[in-house]
Design an enzyme around this catalytic site. Structure first.
Site, PDB file in Angstrom:
ATOM      1  N   ASP A   7       0.884  -1.163   0.000  1.00 18.51           N
ATOM      2  CA  ASP A   7       0.000   0.000   0.000  1.00 18.51           C
ATOM      3  C   ASP A   7       0.924   1.216   0.000  1.00 18.51           C
ATOM      4  O   ASP A   7       1.438   1.619   1.039  1.00 18.51           O
ATOM      5  CB  ASP A   7      -0.891  -0.008   1.240  1.00 18.51           C
ATOM      6  CG  ASP A   7      -1.766   1.235   1.330  1.00 18.51           C
ATOM      7  OD1 ASP A   7      -2.150   1.772   0.278  1.00 18.51           O
ATOM      8  OD2 ASP A   7      -2.057   1.656   2.459  1.00 18.51           O
ATOM      9  N   GLU A  67      -1.271  -1.589  -4.633  1.00 21.17           N
ATOM     10  CA  GLU A  67      -2.519  -0.835  -4.772  1.00 21.17           C
ATOM     11  C   GLU A  67      -2.298   0.331  -5.729  1.00 21.17           C
ATOM     12  O   GLU A  67      -1.247   0.974  -5.711  1.00 21.17           O
ATOM     13  CB  GLU A  67      -2.968  -0.325  -3.403  1.00 21.17           C
ATOM     14  CG  GLU A  67      -4.384   0.188  -3.409  1.00 21.17           C
ATOM     15  CD  GLU A  67      -4.905   0.401  -2.008  1.00 21.17           C
ATOM     16  OE1 GLU A  67      -5.868  -0.268  -1.640  1.00 21.17           O
ATOM     17  OE2 GLU A  67      -4.328   1.235  -1.276  1.00 21.17           O
ATOM     18  N   ASP A 139      -1.845   0.926   7.446  1.00 25.68           N
ATOM     19  CA  ASP A 139      -1.230   0.780   6.125  1.00 25.68           C
ATOM     20  C   ASP A 139      -0.768  -0.659   5.892  1.00 25.68           C
ATOM     21  O   ASP A 139      -0.871  -1.177   4.780  1.00 25.68           O
ATOM     22  CB  ASP A 139      -0.077   1.768   5.955  1.00 25.68           C
ATOM     23  CG  ASP A 139      -0.569   3.207   6.034  1.00 25.68           C
ATOM     24  OD1 ASP A 139      -1.378   3.599   5.180  1.00 25.68           O
ATOM     25  OD2 ASP A 139      -0.161   3.928   6.965  1.00 25.68           O
TER      26      ASP A 139
END
Length: 156
Positions: A7, A67, A139
């Site tokens: 991420d 992502e 995260d």
């Protein structure tokens, strides 16, 4: 098969590694890479790349999943996020890993069943999918969700 999910963020990039053996999914590791907001951008990017490379070398994943960039109203923030994401892609590619990319909505749908899920719902589902997991932070949780979405065959 070991999959690392990432991420990306300039301030705090999450990473999470899961293992799939047959139909069994298990947690391997998760963490976060923070950069110093007072440091010049190039130094922050180098720090991010070094830390991710260390994680990749320590765990030797087979595949990577990242992502996609969330576009905000602040163009400067979006550009910085894009640069951090580029560093993440570079670290994975440099390690010779095949890399897949996933939209946030697709990841949420793969984990919770709906693309509009809240972060708390994703984290709760991670604890069901990975019993006993200790999340290093929000995260890292998002990164584990990206890895699981990849393992489950989400298509971006």
């Amino acid at each position: 098969m070991l999959v690392i999910g990432i991420d990306p963020s300039l301030s705090c990039t999450g990473w999470g590694i899961v293992a799939k053996s047959g139909s069994r999914l298990s947690h391997v590791a998760n963490g976060q890479v923070r950069t110093d907001p007072r440091a010049p951008l190039p130094e922050r990017l180098v720090h991010l790349e070094r830390e991710l490379t260390d994680v990749i070398l320590a765990h030797r994943p087979d595949q990577g999943a990242v992502e996609e960039v969330f576009v905000n109203t602040n163009a400067q923030s979006t550009l910085k996020l894009g640069q951090a994401r580029g560093v993440c892609l570079l670290a994975l590619a440099r390690a010779g890993l095949p890399v897949s990319e996933y939209a946030t909505r697709l990841v949420k749908k793969a984990i919770v069943g709906t693309g509009g899920a809240e972060k708390a719902q994703v984290q709760a589902m991670l604890k069901v999918l990975l019993p006993g997991v200790r999340l290093a932070g929000a995260d890292a949780a998002d990164a584990l969700a990206v890895a699981i979405a990849h393992v489950h065959g989400a298509r971006g």
